[in-house]
Design an enzyme around this catalytic site. Structure first.
Site, short mmCIF file in Angstrom:
data_model
loop_
_atom_site.label_atom_id
_atom_site.label_comp_id
_atom_site.label_asym_id
_atom_site.label_seq_id
_atom_site.Cartn_x
_atom_site.Cartn_y
_atom_site.Cartn_z
N PHE A 207 -1.74 7.45 -8.46
CA PHE A 207 -2.56 6.34 -8.06
C PHE A 207 -3.83 7.22 -7.63
CE2 PHE A 207 -3.14 4.06 -3.78
CZ PHE A 207 -4.12 3.36 -4.28
N ALA B 178 -0.34 16.26 -6.41
CA ALA B 178 0.95 16.04 -6.97
C ALA B 178 1.76 15.99 -5.89
CB ALA B 178 1.13 17.21 -7.96
N THR C 63 -1.49 13.46 4.32
CA THR C 63 -1.54 12.15 5.04
C THR C 63 -1.53 12.01 6.59
OG1 THR C 63 -0.05 10.45 5.02
CG2 THR C 63 0.81 12.59 4.60
N ASP C 64 -2.08 10.90 6.87
CA ASP C 64 -1.84 10.88 8.61
C ASP C 64 -0.41 10.61 9.01
OD1 ASP C 64 -0.93 8.12 7.21
OD2 ASP C 64 -2.45 7.16 8.40
N GLU C 65 0.53 10.54 7.91
CA GLU C 65 1.97 10.40 8.48
C GLU C 65 2.59 11.86 9.03
OE1 GLU C 65 4.95 8.47 5.97
OE2 GLU C 65 3.35 7.07 5.14
N TYR D 71 9.98 12.56 3.86
CA TYR D 71 8.37 12.51 3.21
C TYR D 71 7.50 13.06 4.17
CZ TYR D 71 3.83 10.96 1.84
OH TYR D 71 2.35 10.96 1.76
N LYS E 184 5.40 16.97 3.86
CA LYS E 184 3.89 16.97 3.72
C LYS E 184 3.16 17.98 4.86
CE LYS E 184 1.50 15.28 1.40
NZ LYS E 184 0.63 15.49 -0.07
N ASN F 293 -3.35 4.83 5.06
CA ASN F 293 -2.76 4.20 3.70
C ASN F 293 -3.75 3.79 2.69
OD1 ASN F 293 -0.55 3.84 5.89
ND2 ASN F 293 0.39 2.64 3.97
N VAL G 256 10.11 -8.19 3.53
CA VAL G 256 9.36 -7.29 4.73
C VAL G 256 10.50 -6.65 5.50
CG1 VAL G 256 7.76 -7.97 6.65
CG2 VAL G 256 7.29 -9.10 4.48
P1 NAD Z 1 1.62 8.78 -6.62
O1 NAD Z 1 3.21 9.01 -6.31
O2 NAD Z 1 1.09 7.65 -7.15
O3 NAD Z 1 1.34 9.98 -7.62
C1 NAD Z 1 1.81 11.23 -7.57
C2 NAD Z 1 1.56 11.80 -8.93
O4 NAD Z 1 1.98 13.25 -8.99
C3 NAD Z 1 2.35 11.20 -10.14
O5 NAD Z 1 1.40 11.15 -11.37
C4 NAD Z 1 3.52 12.27 -10.43
O6 NAD Z 1 3.68 12.31 -11.80
C5 NAD Z 1 2.77 13.58 -9.97
N1 NAD Z 1 3.94 14.72 -9.65
C6 NAD Z 1 5.02 14.36 -8.79
N2 NAD Z 1 5.87 15.57 -8.97
C7 NAD Z 1 4.92 16.76 -9.57
C8 NAD Z 1 5.36 17.77 -10.01
N3 NAD Z 1 6.41 18.38 -9.56
N4 NAD Z 1 4.49 18.40 -10.89
C9 NAD Z 1 3.35 17.65 -11.20
N5 NAD Z 1 3.07 16.55 -11.04
C10 NAD Z 1 3.91 15.58 -10.05
O7 NAD Z 1 1.17 9.16 -5.25
P2 NAD Z 1 -0.27 8.64 -4.59
O8 NAD Z 1 -0.34 7.58 -3.75
O9 NAD Z 1 -1.56 8.83 -5.73
O10 NAD Z 1 -0.56 10.00 -3.61
C11 NAD Z 1 -1.25 11.29 -4.10
C12 NAD Z 1 -1.29 12.13 -2.71
O11 NAD Z 1 -2.23 11.48 -1.93
C13 NAD Z 1 -0.03 12.65 -2.19
O12 NAD Z 1 -0.11 13.93 -2.14
C14 NAD Z 1 0.36 11.73 -1.05
O13 NAD Z 1 1.28 12.51 -0.27
C15 NAD Z 1 -1.14 11.64 -0.46
N6 NAD Z 1 -1.49 10.58 -0.03
C16 NAD Z 1 -1.34 9.26 -0.20
C17 NAD Z 1 -1.53 8.08 0.42
C18 NAD Z 1 -1.43 6.76 -0.10
O14 NAD Z 1 -1.43 5.70 0.65
N7 NAD Z 1 -0.62 6.58 -1.25
C19 NAD Z 1 -2.08 8.18 1.57
C20 NAD Z 1 -2.50 9.45 2.11
C21 NAD Z 1 -1.99 10.41 1.37
O1 TDX Z 2 9.03 -3.62 0.65
C1 TDX Z 2 8.23 -2.96 1.36
N1 TDX Z 2 8.43 -3.81 2.58
C2 TDX Z 2 7.99 -3.43 3.91
O2 TDX Z 2 7.80 -4.08 4.78
C3 TDX Z 2 7.62 -1.88 1.37
C4 TDX Z 2 7.69 -0.92 0.27
C5 TDX Z 2 6.94 -1.65 2.67
N2 TDX Z 2 6.94 -2.19 3.73
C6 TDX Z 2 6.34 -1.80 4.86
C7 TDX Z 2 6.81 -0.13 5.30
C8 TDX Z 2 5.34 0.04 5.82
O3 TDX Z 2 5.45 -0.33 7.54
O4 TDX Z 2 5.13 -1.79 4.83
C9 TDX Z 2 4.36 -0.62 5.15
C10 TDX Z 2 3.71 0.28 4.14
O5 TDX Z 2 4.78 0.85 3.56
P1 TDX Z 2 4.50 1.81 2.09
O6 TDX Z 2 3.73 1.16 1.14
O7 TDX Z 2 5.66 2.26 1.64
O8 TDX Z 2 3.42 2.96 2.81
P2 TDX Z 2 3.85 3.82 3.94
O9 TDX Z 2 5.28 4.10 4.42
O10 TDX Z 2 2.91 3.50 5.34
O11 TDX Z 2 3.21 5.17 3.23
C11 TDX Z 2 2.01 5.21 2.39
O12 TDX Z 2 0.89 5.73 3.38
C12 TDX Z 2 0.74 7.08 3.44
C13 TDX Z 2 2.14 6.15 1.24
O13 TDX Z 2 3.33 5.66 0.73
C14 TDX Z 2 2.30 7.51 1.59
O14 TDX Z 2 2.45 8.26 0.47
C15 TDX Z 2 0.96 8.02 2.20
O15 TDX Z 2 1.15 9.45 2.66
#
Ligand code: NAD
Ligand code: TDX
Length: 336
Positions: free
Chosen positions: A16, A87, A130-132, A158, A162, A187, A214
């Site tokens: 993503f 990744a 991540t903020d987590e 998770y 991180k 997020n 939810v």
């Molecule tokens: P995502 O799950 O959509 O994408 C992760 C990608 O990494 C995928 O394309 C997957 O194929 C690849 N990958 C997984 N394992 C791998 C490996 N062993 N070698 C090579 N590639 C691998 O995740 P995202 O939401 O795009 O998040 C990207 C980064 O940002 C992550 O490090 C996540 O912790 C961080 N992050 C995400 C959010 C969020 O809200 N989604 C917020 C803050 C930080």
């Molecule tokens: O089906 C659901 N129902 C629900 O209530 C899902 C999937 C989530 N939730 C809630 C859980 C969380 O409070 O919604 C909130 C957001 O959930 P996620 O989309 O799973 O995100 P979160 O757990 O907050 O983590 C995300 O933000 C920080 C990303 O997945 C992480 O990769 C990032 O580091």
């Protein structure tokens, strides 16, 4: 860092945020070479990158960041100046079911990448965190925000993986002098988010007239940022950020899950009776809230997309890209 045709290795670029970052960089820096490395796990989707596959500045390679020999060969062949590590295994619910792979990819994989960065030399290793890693904040203390100095205090496998990676990145900086930066973002939402995460899952379930699960009472709070703003912040950190520094990224946009779900239903003209309150996530973090003051004052970053516009754009994107999410939900195992 002066103007130079930089070679940037982007790991996780078929996911993503990584894919949105690839698009941003190719557009903003058309002279840079972007090498996108991704293992294509269930979360990675090559069709996401179809529009850039023929760009001569772009190269996709399928590799696993846990594979030391493969990563070594990539550095020998491509000589990246900069590594940006997206990744990761990224879904909290999956980490609760199966923590092992999170430790392997998020911790070991990061160390493999840093070993190669150290051996071959890079001008910057950027860790996308991540903020987590800060744990959570109470719902009744809106005055509290995560700062870069807030102690790490993780809840899920998770976030623990991180946070472990962040500590390793800081250790490589102090011990070996590896030039590193770390960003900790709130997020993200926007195009190409895998439909196991809250916003795309709710949009797709609503479109299919399926129940919207939810967790708990839906009162948990997340701080939402449009993905493009995150990508712009990382670009700035690569060019202007200081080695060894951590930068929080967020746009002061806190919302309760239930309010987001209701907003999506309203926009799609679907009834609230589709909402189903289900068992809470184990160890569910209450509230995340980023203080982005440092990146604002030091690097002049501010979010550009307001939530009202971003959510509209995101819903429209899922409406016009059904092929993408149909394919990704068909070929990859997910929870819907
Ligand atoms: P995502 O799950 O959509 O994408 C992760 C990608 O990494 C995928 O394309 C997957 O194929 C690849 N990958 C997984 N394992 C791998 C490996 N062993 N070698 C090579 N590639 C691998 O995740 P995202 O939401 O795009 O998040 C990207 C980064 O940002 C992550 O490090 C996540 O912790 C961080 N992050 C995400 C959010 C969020 O809200 N989604 C917020 C803050 C930080
Ligand atoms: O089906 C659901 N129902 C629900 O209530 C899902 C999937 C989530 N939730 C809630 C859980 C969380 O409070 O919604 C909130 C957001 O959930 P996620 O989309 O799973 O995100 P979160 O757990 O907050 O983590 C995300 O933000 C920080 C990303 O997945 C992480 O990769 C990032 O580091």
């Amino acid at each position: 860092m002066g103007r130079k045709q930089l070679r940037i290795l982007v790991t996780g670029g078929a996911g993503f945020i990584g894919s949105n970052f690839v698009f941003h960089m190719l557009k903003k820096h058309p002279d840079y070479h972007i090498i996108c490395l991704d293992a294509l796990t269930y979360a990675g989707n090559l069709s996401t990158l179809k529009d850039v596959m023929d760009n001569p500045q772009f190269k996709f390679i399928r590799r696993d960041i846990r594979d030391r020999n493969a990563i070594d060969a990539v550095f020998t062949e491509y000589h990246p100046d900069i590594v940006v590590n997206f990744a990761a295994e990224s879904h909290v619910d999956r980490s609760i079911e199966n923590p092992g792979i999170f430790l392997e990819t998020n911790i070991i994989g990061t160390s493999v990448l840093m070993d190669a960065s150290k051996k071959y030399g890079v001008s910057r290793f950027h860790q996308v965190s991540t903020d987590e890693v800060y744990g959570d904040l109470p719902l009744d203390r809106p005055d509290l925000l995560f700062k870069e100095t807030t102690p790490l205090h993780t809840s899920s496998p998770y976030s623990a993986s991180k946070a472990s990676a962040d500590l390793l990145v800081q250790a490589y900086h102090r011990t070996y002098g590896l030039p590193v930066t770390i960003s900790r973002c709130s997020n993200n939402y926007g195009p190409y988010q895998f439909p196991e995460k809250l916003i795309p899952l709710m949009i797709i379930n609503a479109l299919n007239d399926k129940k919207l699960p939810v967790y708990g009472k839906g009162i948990n709070v997340r701080d939402w940022l449009y993905v493009e703003d995150h990508c712009k912040a990382i670009d700035l950190i690569l060019h202007k950020g200081k080695d060894g520094e951590i930068y929080n990224i967020g746009g002061h946009n806190e919302m309760r899950n239930i309010d987001i779900v209701k907003l999506i239903l309203k926009k799609l003209n679907k009834p609230e009776s589709l909402i189903e309150f289900v068992a809470d996530r184990k160890g569910h973090d209450q509230r995340y809230a980023i203080d982005p003051e440092k990146i604002h004052t030091e690097l002049d970053w501010l979010p550009e997309t307001m939530f009202a516009d971003g959510i509209e754009k995101t819903i429209d994107w899922y409406l016009s890209n059904e092929d993408w999410w149909q394919e990704t939900t068909r070929t990859n195992y997910i929870f819907i």
